[in-house]
Design an enzyme around this catalytic site. Structure first.
Site, PDB file in Angstrom:
ATOM      1  CG  HIS A  73      -4.822   0.266  -8.022  1.00 31.42           C
ATOM      2  ND1 HIS A  73      -5.817   0.292  -7.722  1.00 31.42           N
ATOM      3  CD2 HIS A  73      -3.874   0.940  -7.409  1.00 31.42           C
ATOM      4  CE1 HIS A  73      -5.800   1.073  -6.918  1.00 31.42           C
ATOM      5  NE2 HIS A  73      -4.759   1.679  -6.453  1.00 31.42           N
ATOM      6  CG  ASP A  90       2.909   4.037  -4.116  1.00 31.81           C
ATOM      7  OD1 ASP A  90       2.675   5.550  -3.768  1.00 31.81           O
ATOM      8  OD2 ASP A  90       2.063   3.359  -3.897  1.00 31.81           O
ATOM      9  CG  HIS A 134      -1.898   1.320   1.406  1.00 29.70           C
ATOM     10  ND1 HIS A 134      -2.486   1.167   0.162  1.00 29.70           N
ATOM     11  CD2 HIS A 134      -3.139   0.799   2.444  1.00 29.70           C
ATOM     12  CE1 HIS A 134      -3.375   2.229   0.738  1.00 29.70           C
ATOM     13  NE2 HIS A 134      -3.352   1.544   1.709  1.00 29.70           N
TER      14      HIS A 134
HETATM   15  N1  CMC Z   1       4.505  -7.144 -10.085  1.00 34.30           N
HETATM   16  C1  CMC Z   1       4.733  -7.936 -10.614  1.00 34.30           C
HETATM   17  N2  CMC Z   1       3.902  -8.862 -11.108  1.00 34.30           N
HETATM   18  C2  CMC Z   1       2.204  -8.466 -10.422  1.00 34.30           C
HETATM   19  C3  CMC Z   1       2.230  -7.327  -9.739  1.00 34.30           C
HETATM   20  C4  CMC Z   1       3.412  -6.808  -9.473  1.00 34.30           C
HETATM   21  N3  CMC Z   1       3.349  -5.637  -8.659  1.00 34.30           N
HETATM   22  N4  CMC Z   1       1.290  -7.367  -9.124  1.00 34.30           N
HETATM   23  C5  CMC Z   1       0.441  -8.151  -9.240  1.00 34.30           C
HETATM   24  N5  CMC Z   1       1.074  -8.518  -9.933  1.00 34.30           N
HETATM   25  C6  CMC Z   1       0.278 -10.382 -10.599  1.00 34.30           C
HETATM   26  C7  CMC Z   1       0.077 -11.392  -9.608  1.00 34.30           C
HETATM   27  O1  CMC Z   1       1.244 -12.019  -9.465  1.00 34.30           O
HETATM   28  C8  CMC Z   1      -0.802 -12.037 -10.340  1.00 34.30           C
HETATM   29  O2  CMC Z   1      -0.855 -12.699 -10.998  1.00 34.30           O
HETATM   30  P1  CMC Z   1      -0.987 -14.268 -11.515  1.00 34.30           P
HETATM   31  O3  CMC Z   1      -2.292 -14.337 -12.078  1.00 34.30           O
HETATM   32  O4  CMC Z   1      -0.567 -14.888 -12.113  1.00 34.30           O
HETATM   33  O5  CMC Z   1      -1.034 -14.864 -10.166  1.00 34.30           O
HETATM   34  C9  CMC Z   1      -2.064 -10.697 -11.195  1.00 34.30           C
HETATM   35  O6  CMC Z   1      -1.081 -10.035 -11.026  1.00 34.30           O
HETATM   36  C10 CMC Z   1      -2.555  -9.928 -10.381  1.00 34.30           C
HETATM   37  O7  CMC Z   1      -2.309  -9.470  -9.133  1.00 34.30           O
HETATM   38  P2  CMC Z   1      -3.305 -10.055  -7.798  1.00 34.30           P
HETATM   39  O8  CMC Z   1      -2.234  -9.928  -6.778  1.00 34.30           O
HETATM   40  O9  CMC Z   1      -4.249 -10.776  -7.592  1.00 34.30           O
HETATM   41  O10 CMC Z   1      -3.636  -8.378  -7.323  1.00 34.30           O
HETATM   42  P3  CMC Z   1      -4.162  -7.812  -6.229  1.00 34.30           P
HETATM   43  O11 CMC Z   1      -5.146  -6.546  -6.826  1.00 34.30           O
HETATM   44  O12 CMC Z   1      -4.521  -8.548  -5.150  1.00 34.30           O
HETATM   45  O13 CMC Z   1      -2.970  -6.453  -6.068  1.00 34.30           O
HETATM   46  C11 CMC Z   1      -1.604  -4.589  -5.284  1.00 34.30           C
HETATM   47  C12 CMC Z   1      -2.669  -5.716  -5.930  1.00 34.30           C
HETATM   48  C13 CMC Z   1      -1.448  -3.253  -5.417  1.00 34.30           C
HETATM   49  C14 CMC Z   1      -1.305  -5.087  -4.199  1.00 34.30           C
HETATM   50  C15 CMC Z   1      -0.383  -5.204  -6.426  1.00 34.30           C
HETATM   51  O14 CMC Z   1      -0.777  -5.076  -7.884  1.00 34.30           O
HETATM   52  C16 CMC Z   1       0.987  -5.320  -6.207  1.00 34.30           C
HETATM   53  O15 CMC Z   1       1.479  -5.932  -5.169  1.00 34.30           O
HETATM   54  N6  CMC Z   1       1.508  -4.314  -6.323  1.00 34.30           N
HETATM   55  C17 CMC Z   1       2.877  -4.014  -5.677  1.00 34.30           C
HETATM   56  C18 CMC Z   1       2.906  -2.970  -4.616  1.00 34.30           C
HETATM   57  C19 CMC Z   1       2.379  -1.594  -4.993  1.00 34.30           C
HETATM   58  O16 CMC Z   1       2.539  -0.908  -5.814  1.00 34.30           O
HETATM   59  N7  CMC Z   1       1.070  -1.283  -4.287  1.00 34.30           N
HETATM   60  C20 CMC Z   1       0.954  -0.024  -4.681  1.00 34.30           C
HETATM   61  C21 CMC Z   1      -0.857  -0.006  -4.920  1.00 34.30           C
HETATM   62  S1  CMC Z   1      -1.081   1.969  -5.258  1.00 34.30           S
HETATM   63  C22 CMC Z   1      -0.983   2.843  -4.139  1.00 34.30           C
HETATM   64  C23 CMC Z   1      -1.946   2.218  -2.925  1.00 34.30           C
HETATM   65  O17 CMC Z   1      -3.331   2.665  -3.249  1.00 34.30           O
HETATM   66  O18 CMC Z   1      -1.340   1.831  -2.188  1.00 34.30           O
END
Ligand code: CMC
Length: 429
Positions: free
Chosen positions: A307, A363, A268
Site C-alpha cells: 500500500h 483487497d 486500486h
Molecule cells: N508485490 C510485490 N512487490 C511489491 C508489491 C506487491 N504487491 N507492492 C509493492 N512492491 C514492491 C515494488 O516492486 C517496489 O520494490 P523495489 O523497491 O524493489 O522496486 C516496492 O515494493 C515499492 O513499491 P511501489 O510500487 O513503489 O509502491 P507504491 O506505493 O507506488 O504502490 C501499490 C502501492 C498498492 C500500487 C502496490 O503495493 C501494488 O501494486 N500492490 C498490488 C496491487 C494492490 O493490491 N492494490 C490494492 C491497494 S489497497 C486498495 C486500494 O486502496 O486501492
C-alpha cells in the site's frame, strides 16, 4: 527560539530564502521565488504519483500508515465496523458527525427513497453486450445519470447537492444489481426500500420469485461491514480523480463516473478481482513457494499486498479476516481461504516483503468473502465502488466548499524537442 520556517540556500546563486512551515508542510508556490535569473519560471517540485504532495486540507479521514490506524471523522474504523451501519457511516463522512436517531431515520428514508433509476437508464443498461464487465456498465451508467438529472450541474446550490447525494447513494446498488442481472440474463428486480441498504442490494440481485425468499442477515451484515471498511481512504487514486473532476465544477455524476473508472484498475479497486484470479491460479498450498519466487523475481506483483500509505498491517484487512470467518460459517468453507492464509504466512516471513513493508491490504481477503457469498469475480470492484461512494461524495462536498481549492492543473517538466520548423511532407525522408 523555535521558528516555524525553512531556510533554503540556493547554491547556484548563494541566495537564501525563508519559507513558512505549517503542519510540516511548505506551500509549493513559495518555491517559485527561487530563481537564477529574473526571467526564470522559478522552482517547482517533481512528484510523479503525488507521493509527497498534499493537495488539500481535509477533515474527513485520518490514516497513520506507520501505525496502521484508520479513523473516519476521528472515530476508529474498528469501532465503526463493530457498532455502526454503512448508511450511518455515510452520514458521518458526508456531514461530519454521527446523526441522532431522528436524523438517521430521515437520512435512511431519503437515500432509500431514491433507489429507483430512470427507466431510460434501465433500458440503456440492456444495450451492453451480454458479457460486458459490470464495472464498465457501472461507469457508463453513472455518467449517463447526469443526462437525466441536469439539476446535478447546480453544484453551488446546497439543496441540489443534497439531492444528488441521496440520488447517487440510492441508485448505485440498483445499477450494480441491474448490471449483474443483465449479464446473467435475468429480468431486473426492482428495489424494495423497506429493506436495509445492503439487504436491498442482495435482494435485487438474488430474488427470483421464491415464496420463502429472505436475505440472509449474516451476509447482509457482512456486506454492510465491508462497505464501512471501504467507505473512505483519504486522497487515494479514485478520490483524487473525484476531486480533480469536481474542481472543474463538473456535476457529481460525471465526477463519480471518473472516480469509478480510476477505481477499476488492478492497482486500486480492481485488486480484489485480481487477488481472486491469483489465488485460483495458485490453486494449492504446494504451489505457493514457487509463486512467491516469481513475485520476488519481479515477474508480477502479489495482488492484495502493499500500500502507498500503510507500511504496517492494514487495519481493514484484520477486520475483514474476522468477517470472512463469520461468512464462511454460513456459506461453507472456501478452499481459497487456506491458500490465502498460507500465502500471507509465507510472505510475512520473507525478507523481500519484510524489507519493503508489504502487508495484506483491504483487497486481500475481501474477494474470498465476496466469492463465498456467490458474487462473480468481476462484480468485486463494483462492490468496492458502492462502498467508496460516500467517501467520494464527502470529499467532493469538502472540495466545493474549500476556498483554497482551484481547478486541478499540475505542472510538468517539458523534455520534448526545442522549437523546430515544419517540414513539408515531400521533403521528409
Ligand atoms: N508485490 C510485490 N512487490 C511489491 C508489491 C506487491 N504487491 N507492492 C509493492 N512492491 C514492491 C515494488 O516492486 C517496489 O520494490 P523495489 O523497491 O524493489 O522496486 C516496492 O515494493 C515499492 O513499491 P511501489 O510500487 O513503489 O509502491 P507504491 O506505493 O507506488 O504502490 C501499490 C502501492 C498498492 C500500487 C502496490 O503495493 C501494488 O501494486 N500492490 C498490488 C496491487 C494492490 O493490491 N492494490 C490494492 C491497494 S489497497 C486498495 C486500494 O486502496 O486501492
Amino acid at each position: 527560539m523555535r521558528k516555524d520556517t525553512l531556510t533554503i540556500t540556493d547554491n547556484r546563486t548563494n541566495i537564501s530564502y525563508e519559507i513558512a512551515v505549517e503542519n510540516d508542510t511548505i506551500n509549493a508556490l513559495d518555491l517559485r521565488q527561487i530563481k537564477v535569473n529574473k526571467d526564470d519560471f522559478g522552482m517547482m517540485s517533481f512528484d510523479p504519483g503525488y507521493t509527497n504532495t498534499a493537495s488539500c486540507n481535509s477533515e474527513i479521514t485520518f490514516v497513520d500508515g506507520e501505525k496502521g490506524i484508520l479513523m473516519y471523522r476521528g472515530y476508529p474504523i474498528e469501532q465503526l465496523a463493530e457498532h455502526s451501519s454503512f448508511l450511518e457511516v455515510a452520514y458521518l463522512l458526508i456531514y461530519g458527525d454521527l446523526p441522532n436517531r431522528t436524523m438517521l431515520e430521515n437520512w435512511e428514508e431519503r437515500v432509500m427513497h431514491h433507489t429507483y433509476i430512470h427507466e431510460n437508464l434501465a433500458k440503456l443498461m440492456q444495450t451492453f453486450r451480454y458479457d460486458a464487465h459490470p464495472m464498465g456498465m457501472l461507469i457508463g451508467t453513472i455518467a449517463a445519470m447526469s443526462t437525466l438529472h441536469p439539476d446535478a450541474k447546480d453544484i453551488h446550490n446546497n439543496t441540489s447537492r443534497q439531492k444528488q447525494i441521496w440520488r447517487l447513494l440510492g441508485k448505485l446498488p440498483t445499477v450494480a444489481a441491474f448490471a449483474y442481472r443483465r449479464r446473467i440474463g435475468r429480468p431486473y428486480n426492482y428495489p424494495d426500500s423497506s429493506l436495509g441498504y445492503t439487504e436491498n442490494l442482495l435482494y435485487m440481485m438474488d430474488y427470483m420469485n421464491q415464496s420463502d425468499y429472505q436475505v440472509n442477515p449474516t451476509l447482509a451484515k457482512a456486506l454492510d461491514v465491508l462497505f464501512i471498511l471501504h467507505a473512505d481512504h483519504e486522497q487515494n487514486c479514485s478520490t483524487s480523480v473525484m476531486r480533480n473532476i469536481g474542481s472543474s465544477y463538473a456535476d457529481p455524476c460525471s465526477a463519480m463516473s471518473g472516480a469509478a473508472a480510476a477505481l477499476y484498475g488492478p492497482l486500486h479497486g480492481g485488486a480484489n478481482e485480481a487477488v481472486l484470479r491469483m489465488l485460483t491460479e495458485i490453486g494449492s498450498l504446494d504451489e505457493i513457494p514457487g509463486y512467491i519466487n516469481q513475485v520476488k523475481d519481479g515477474k508480477f506483483r502479489l495482488m492484495g499486498f502493499g500500500h502507498r500509505v500503510y507500511k504496517n498491517y492494514d487495519p481493514r484487512a484484520r477486520i475483514i479476516k474476522n468477517v470472512a470467518e463469520k461468512v464462511l460459517e454460513v456459506t461453507g468453507g472456501n478452499p481459497l481461504l487456506d491458500v490465502a492464509l498460507e500465502l500471507e504466512r509465507i510472505a510475512l516471513e520473507d525478507d523481500y516483503f519484510i524489507s519493503r513493508s508489504l502487508y495484506p491490504n483491504v483487497d486481500f481477503y475481501s474477494g474470498i468473502i465476496y466469492q463465498a457469498m456467490g458474487f462473480p469475480v468481476d462484480m468485486f470492484p463494483v462492490l468496492f465502488a458502492l462502498g467508496r461512494a460516500p467517501g467520494w461524495l464527502a470529499q467532493w462536498l469538502e472540495l466545493i466548499d474549500d476556498a483554497d481549492q482551484r481547478i486541478a492543473r499540475p505542472r510538468q517538466i517539458y523534455t520534448g524537442n526545442v522549437k523546430r520548423d515544419y517540414v513539408p511532407l515531400e521533403k521528409r525522408t
